[in-house]
Design an enzyme around this catalytic site. Structure first.
Site, PDB file in Angstrom:
ATOM      1  N   ASP A  56     -11.004   4.518  -0.664  1.00  0.00           N
ATOM      2  CA  ASP A  56     -10.961   5.156   0.657  1.00  0.00           C
ATOM      3  C   ASP A  56     -11.568   6.554   0.642  1.00  0.00           C
ATOM      4  OD1 ASP A  56     -10.471   5.138   3.352  1.00  0.00           O
ATOM      5  OD2 ASP A  56      -8.396   5.778   3.186  1.00  0.00           O
ATOM      6  N   GLY A  88      -5.202  11.269  11.880  1.00  0.00           N
ATOM      7  CA  GLY A  88      -6.070  12.436  12.058  1.00  0.00           C
ATOM      8  C   GLY A  88      -6.064  13.325  10.839  1.00  0.00           C
ATOM      9  N   ASN A  89      -4.979  13.276  10.043  1.00  0.00           N
ATOM     10  CA  ASN A  89      -4.937  14.007   8.772  1.00  0.00           C
ATOM     11  C   ASN A  89      -5.845  13.369   7.723  1.00  0.00           C
ATOM     12  OD1 ASN A  89      -1.764  15.098   9.413  1.00  0.00           O
ATOM     13  ND2 ASN A  89      -3.081  16.418   8.164  1.00  0.00           N
ATOM     14  N   SER A  90      -6.193  12.115   7.926  1.00  0.00           N
ATOM     15  CA  SER A  90      -6.937  11.355   6.924  1.00  0.00           C
ATOM     16  C   SER A  90      -8.211  12.073   6.488  1.00  0.00           C
ATOM     17  CB  SER A  90      -7.311   9.985   7.478  1.00  0.00           C
ATOM     18  OG  SER A  90      -6.156   9.230   7.742  1.00  0.00           O
ATOM     19  N   HIS A 118     -12.106   5.123   5.676  1.00  0.00           N
ATOM     20  CA  HIS A 118     -11.703   4.452   6.920  1.00  0.00           C
ATOM     21  C   HIS A 118     -12.001   5.293   8.156  1.00  0.00           C
ATOM     22  CE1 HIS A 118      -7.762   6.664   6.399  1.00  0.00           C
ATOM     23  NE2 HIS A 118      -7.846   6.709   7.703  1.00  0.00           N
ATOM     24  N   GLY A 174     -13.263  -9.694 -15.926  1.00  0.00           N
ATOM     25  CA  GLY A 174     -12.858 -11.077 -15.673  1.00  0.00           C
ATOM     26  C   GLY A 174     -11.543 -11.492 -16.274  1.00  0.00           C
TER      27      GLY A 174
END
Length: 545
Positions: A231, A300-302, A191, A355
């Site tokens: 992510d 901001g830590n991401s 992200h 599926g």
């Protein structure tokens, strides 16, 4: 970042309060049941024709379908096409395709044919050698925890100038990252760099990093590969690398373990916080769980590292949920290690599925497999003859006791692979079966695909946990509840077996990630009074596999 369960609950009230205003009504699906009875000549001949159509463009799927027909001559012909494809990809240096085709040929019983092209050690070496974070040797531990800051960076995404209400402003995203290879490979969150790789964003965008020891200089970086489901993203820069982090193992992190998070919260570089692991099993991702930590985390830590007392990375931080201070999370290091060979080759990481929908099967409190509660018509499982009630006990040669086991196994594969499966037919140890499954690409919203491709009485088993049967030849919207899955939306809303229900309205939100259905019923738990009930559900969750 794709999260479900807890996050869905946090957003549900706000989301569904305006649901009817933002969505259009949908008609009920009327897809027929599909029965792959290959003993019928017309079904068999149609399948043979389809296999020959697939030979050139997808020989592995053709081989899998031929195995289902149990036609040895046709299987050998398809295997020869797959072998030629293996040779071609080996010459082209397509390491992922080589590894996929090699293992699929072995699984289908053609080990000797595959080994004549390339042996297993060589195929494995091609797949893993050179992969950042997995191929370099262990780095020495540093003297102090604070010394590990030097191996981290601030990720700076410059999106140019955005104009709103006639005013221009600098648009940027700030995140964190850390080095995993001396060649300059960096891990961060998807992200953080999402706008750079988003094909719908035609605007300006560049990625830079700022080194911990020199926060004034912006150094260009590029996005190598990314995984929007977990992510994760892999970057590359030409900067001199001050320290390379070692990657740990999931077994090294337990509830109560002390951890440290390094990053640039709110753009404040070189920030180190500490805490403990609060939980190791929060189901926020649709193909696995994440680690909950109580270390202070902010925007901001991401993408920064979550390390243990030895400086080993045990997780990748992603920012917590707004309005819920103290609830912060880290992506398990195992997910990154499974992703890296694919991210290193570039582009977007796609995930496989077979599926179906289901949950862990238990005898009392003891798990013993994955119970299949729904099978999508036309899916790999349906074609292989598996049905609701079967219990998967092994996948790709690995033992399965829980849903999480299946998720862990599938993360090692890419769509287009053939894997083996062992299962208990209708959950009975007296009927143990084996089959081959072909992994297709996991849809963005599996529940919506199921709704579109099946009848309403069957699709609602997976979507709401309520299996139904038609109750009227006049009104196609009237049903009788046959079964309610424990813990499902239908169970929580008080539905029981034999309840009469009429589906009055079905709606989806714009991106088809959620559904709202309105029912009228004479519910047993409400004294058989006429009532109206609206049920909502997210159309992706960890229980689709």
């Amino acid at each position: 970042m794709k999260k479900t369960s807890f996050l869905a609950l946090v957003l549900a009230c706000q989301f569904f309060s305006s649901f009817f205003l933002s969505c259009a009504s949908r008609k009920l699906p009327t897809a027929p049941d599909i029965d792959f009875d290959y003993t019928q000549k017309d079904v068999h001949d149609a399948e043979v024709k389809r296999i020959y159509e697939l030979l050139q463009k997808n020989p592995l799927e053709a081989l899998w379908r031929a195995k289902l027909l149990d036609d040895q001559k046709l299987c050998d012909e398809c295997a020869s096409y797959a072998r030629d494809s293996l040779k071609a990809h080996l010459e082209q240096g397509d390491e992922i395709d080589v590894w996929t085709i090699y293992n699929s040929l072995k699984t289908a019983g053609y080990s000797e044919m595959a080994d004549k092209v390339i042996d297993e050690d060589k195929a494995k070496s091609l797949y893993f050698d050179g992969v950042p974070g997995l191929s370099s040797g262990a780095q020495p531990a540093l003297e102090k925890i604070s010394d590990y800051i030097q191996g981290t960076v601030t990720v700076w995404v410059d999106l140019g100038v955005k104009v709103e209400n006639g005013m221009g402003y600098a648009a940027r995203v700030i995140g964190s990252g850390f080095f995993i290879d001396p060649r300059g490979y960096i891990v961060t969150n998807h992200h953080v760099i999402e706008e750079i790789v988003n094909p719908k964003n035609p605007g300006y965008g560049k990625v830079y990093i700022k080194m911990a020891e020199d926060s004034d200089q912006r150094i260009p970086a590029k996005v190598v590969g990314y995984d929007s489901v977990h992510d994760l993203a892999l970057l590359k820069t030409e900067a001199k690398v001050p320290y390379v982090f070692n990657l740990g193992a999931q077994s090294q992190l337990n509830v109560g373990s002390v951890i440290y998070a390094i990053g640039s919260p709110l753009g404040l570089e070189r920030t180190l916080t500490s805490g403990v692991v609060s939980s190791a099993d929060r189901k926020l991702f649709t193909t696995g769980s994440v680690v909950q930590i109580d270390a202070a985390i902010n925007s901001g830590n991401s993408g920064g590292p979550c390390i243990d007392k030895n400086g080993v990375v045990q997780g990748i931080v992603f920012a917590g949920i707004a309005m819920y201070q103290g609830l912060n999370f880290a992506i398990p290091i195992e997910y990154l290690k499974q992703d890296l060979p694919i991210l290193y080759r570039g582009g977007q990481r796609h995930f496989p599925w077979i599926g179906a929908f289901g949950k862990t099967a238990r005898a009392g409190r003891t798990p013993y497999g994955l119970e299949v509660q729904y099978v999508k018509p036309g899916s790999a499982m349906a074609r292989a003859g598996m049905k609701a009630g079967d219990v998967i006990t092994s996948l790709a040669g690995k033992k399965v006791q829980t849903l999480e086991n299946v998720q862990d196994i599938l993360r090692d594969y890419v769509p287009g692979s053939i894997v083996s499966c062992s299962y208990l037919q209708n959950g009975s140890y007296e009927a143990q079966k084996e089959c081959l499954l072909f992994l297709t690409e996991r849809p963005k919203n599996p529940g919506y695909e199921i709704y579109q491709g099946d009848t309403i009485q069957h699709s609602f088993t997976a979507i709401f946990g309520m299996e139904m049967k038609p109750a009227s030849t006049v009104n196609s919207r009237t049903f009788t509840v046959v079964k309610v899955l424990p813990g499902s939306a239908a169970d929580e809303n008080g539905f029981s077996e034999n309840d009469p229900v009429t589906v009055s309205r079905i709606q989806f939100n714009d991106d088809k990630s959620a559904i709202l259905a309105a029912f009228t019923t004479k519910n047993r738990r409400n004294g058989y009074l006429d009532i109206s009930i609206a049920m909502q559900a997210m159309l992706d969750s960890p229980y689709y596999f």
